[in-house]
Design an enzyme around this catalytic site. Structure first.
Site, PDB file in Angstrom:
ATOM      1  N   ASP A  87      -1.891   5.968  -6.442  1.00  0.00           N
ATOM      2  CA  ASP A  87      -2.103   5.111  -5.269  1.00  0.00           C
ATOM      3  C   ASP A  87      -2.292   3.663  -5.702  1.00  0.00           C
ATOM      4  O   ASP A  87      -3.040   3.376  -6.630  1.00  0.00           O
ATOM      5  CB  ASP A  87      -3.346   5.616  -4.516  1.00  0.00           C
TER       6      ASP A  87
ATOM      7  N   ASP B 180       0.835  -1.205   0.000  1.00  0.00           N
ATOM      8  CA  ASP B 180       0.000   0.000   0.000  1.00  0.00           C
ATOM      9  C   ASP B 180       0.868   1.253   0.000  1.00  0.00           C
ATOM     10  O   ASP B 180       1.528   1.567   0.984  1.00  0.00           O
ATOM     11  CB  ASP B 180      -0.917   0.002   1.228  1.00  0.00           C
TER      12      ASP B 180
END
Length: 488
Positions: free
Chosen positions: A360, A171
Site C-alpha cells: 500500500d 493512493d
C-alpha cells in the site's frame, strides 16, 4: 597431502574453508624454523577464515548515526526535478512535506511529519482490513464530517478544458479519484468547457449501486477511505491531462463540501484495481501498468506509467494476488521476514477470510500480523541486547539508546513467493525518534489492538523507499528493484 608436514599431519581445502587435521608428531621429530613459520601462517589464516565466516553468517550491517541526522538538513534541493514534465509516462512524485512540495510546513521536520502520518495509520488499517464503504445520497445531503489520511505522496495532474493543473495524493488503496471543487479550491468546473455532472439515473451512477429514487438529482457519493475519513463528492466527467497526453470523459468526484483537516489537503487519485480507478480508466493509454520510486526523506521521486515502468533490468518479480474479500487491494505473497539468521513465517492469504499481505502506498509503517511481528521484534531485541532499551515511542516498542559511533544491527530481509528476497536498507527499518538522534527504534509495528483484520499484514511506504516498485496487473506480478529514487 602436504609433503612438508610430517606424515601424521595434513591439511585439506573443503568448500573454500581451510581445515587442519592435527595429530601428534613423532617424539623425535624436530621441525625446521621454516616449517614452523609455515604452520604458524596456516593457523593464522585458519582463524581469519573462521572470523570471516562468523561475520558473514550473522548477517549484520554496520550503521552510522549520520544515516539519520541528514534527514532534516536544510541543504538546497534542486526543485527542477519536481516540476511537471511534458512526458506522459514519467511524473514527479514527492511527499507532502518534501522540500519542493507546495504543501510543506516549514515548521515541520521529517521526523515530525512521519510521526504525524503514523497517527492516521491505525484508522487506515482498521478500515482497509474491514473493507471501506461507499454510500449514496442525493445532492441535498451535503453535511458530513471529514478527516483525511489517504496518502502522503502527491503527483501533478490536469483536469478540464483548458487544463487546470494541481497536485493530488496517489493512493493504491483507493479507487475513486476526487478533487476539491468548493469555493477557493484550485479546480473551477465553470471554467471547463468539457465538464459534466452525472445524474443519479445515469448508467455510471447506477454502476456504483445507487437507487432509481434519486430521480434527476446529481449523483452524490460519500466515500469512506482507508483511515475512516469520508468525503462527499458529486460524480462528474471531464478531460484528464497526464503530461502531454489527454483523456476525455474521465470519471471522478467533485468535492463540494470539506471540513476539518481535509480543507488543507489536495484531492486524491485512486490507483486501486476496480473499474473506476485511474489505472482501469487509463488502461488503453498505460496498459494497467505503473511503478513508483519513493525517495528517502524529503527528496523528489517519480511515478512511471505504462511499459516504461518495467525498464529496470534489476527487477525481481513475485506474484500479484487477488483476494475475493477485498478485490481492489494489491496482495502479495510475503511468506517470511529474516532478522539476521532468524527467519519468521508470515501468515499466508486465505481467500475466505480476506487475510494476507497488502502492499500500500498510503500506509506509512509496515504492520506485520501476529505472531510474526512479535517474533521479528523479539529477534531484533536479542540481537541488540548489548544496548540499553529506551521507552517506546508512538507505535514503536523496540527502541534503544544508540552510542555516538557506528553500531552493528541485524539485516532485515523480506521474503516473497517465487524466491524473491529483498534486503532492506537500515534506513527502511530503523527510525530516529529523538531530535538528537540517540534513540533509534525498529520501524515496524503490530496491527492495532482489537482490530478485526489483525491477521492481515500491510507493507507501508516507509519500507518501500529507494525501491522501484512495479505493478504489472496484466501480468499479475509485482516487481521490486533497489534504486536511488532521488530525482528519478
Amino acid at each position: 597431502m602436504n609433503e612438508n608436514l610430517p606424515v601424521a599431519c595434513k591439511t585439506e581445502m573443503t568448500d573454500a574453508k581451510l581445515k587442519l587435521l592435527m595429530c601428534f608428531p613423532p617424539t623425535n621429530y624436530h621441525p625446521s624454523p621454516q616449517l614452523l613459520l609455515k604452520m604458524t601462517m596456516l593457523l593464522v589464516l585458519l582463524f581469519l577464515l573462521m572470523g570471516c565466516g562468523v561475520a558473514q553468517s550473522s548477517k549484520l550491517v554496520r550503521v552510522s548515526p549520520l544515516l539519520f541526522t541528514g534527514e532534516d538538513t536544510q541543504e538546497e534541493e534542486d526543485c527542477s526535478a519536481a516540476q511537471p514534465r511534458k512526458s506522459s509516462t514519467s511524473i514527479p512524485l514527492m511527499h507532502l512535506q518534501a522540500k519542493c512540495s507546495p504543501f510543506r510546513n516549514n515548521d515541520s521536520t521529517w521526523l515530525t511529519a512521519v510521526l504525524e502520518s503514523i497517527k492516521g495509520d491505525e484508522q487506515r488499517y482498521r478500515a482497509i482490513t474491514g473493507a471501506a464503504t461507499t454510500s449514496f445520497t442525493t445532492q441535498e445531503d451535503a453535511g458530513v464530517p471529514l478527516a483525511v489520511k489517504n496518502g502522503e505522496y502527491v503527483i501533478n495532474l490536469g483536469f478540464g478544458t483548458p487544463k487546470q493543473s494541481f497536485y493530488t495524493l496517489l493512493d493504491t488503496g483507493s479507487d475513486i479519484t476526487w478533487i476539491p471543487c468548493d469555493s477557493g479550491s484550485l479546480f473551477d468546473p465553470s471554467r471547463s468547457s468539457t465538464y459534466k455532472y452525472l445524474t443519479c439515473s445515469s448508467q455510471t451512477c447506477q454502476a456504483f449501486g445507487s437507487t432509481p429514487t434519486c430521480g434527476n438529482y446529481n449523483c452524490s457519493i460519500k466515500q469512506t477511505y482507508g483511515d475512516g475519513s469520508q468525503v462527499l463528492v458529486l460524480l462528474s466527467t471531464d478531460s484528464l491531462a497526464v503530461g502531454s497526453q489527454s483523456m476525455p470523459g474521465f470519471i471522478f468526484g467533485c468535492a463540494k463540501a470539506r471540513t476539518g483537516l481535509i480543507t488543507s489537503t489536495p484531492g486524491l487519485v485512486g490507483f486501486g484495481r476496480e473499474s473506476f480507478s485511474f489505472v482501469s480508466q487509463t488502461a488503453n493509454l498505460f496498459q494497467k501498468t505503473f511503478s513508483y520510486c519513493i525517495p528517502s526523506s524529503t527528496s523528489t521521486g517519480c511515478l512511471a506509467l505504462g511499459k516504461s515502468a518495467l525498464s529496470s533490468s534489476a527487477l525481481q518479480f513475485t506474484s500479484l494476488l487477488t483476494n475475493s474479500a477485498n478485490p481492489s487491494f494489491y496482495y502479495v505473497g510475503l511468506n517470511g521476514v529474516s532478522v539476521g539468521e532468524d527467519r519468521v513465517a508470515v501468515p499466508a492469504m486465505g481467500q475466505s477470510s480476506g487475510k494476507g499481505t497488502i502492499i500500500d502506498s498510503g500506509t506509512t509503517i509496515t504492520r506485520l500480523a501476529e505472531p510474526a511481528y512479535s517474533s521479528v521484534r523479539d529477534s531484533f531485541v536479542r540481537h541488540l541486547s548489548k544496548f540499553s532499551r529506551a521507552a517506546s515511542v508512538s507505535i514503536f516498542d523496540a527502541c534503544f539508546n544508540f552510542p555516538s559511533g557506528d553500531v552493528e544491527v541485524p539485516q532485515i530481509t523480506l521474503h516473497f513467493d517465487n524466491n524473491v528476497d529483498v534486503p532492506l536498507p537500515p534506513t527502511n527499518y530503523l527510525i530516529r525518534t529523538s531530535a538528537q538522534g540517540s534513540v533509534i527504534c525498529l520501524a515496524l509495528a503490530a496491527p492495532p489492538k482489537s482490530s478485526s483484520g489483525s491477521g492481515e499484514s500491510i507493507l507501508g511506504n516507509f519500507q518501500q523507499r529507494n525501491f522501484r516498485v512495479v505493478y504489472d496487473i496484466p501480468g499479475s506480478r509485482l516487481g521490486i528493484a533497489p534504486q536511488s529514487c532521488k530525482g528519478c
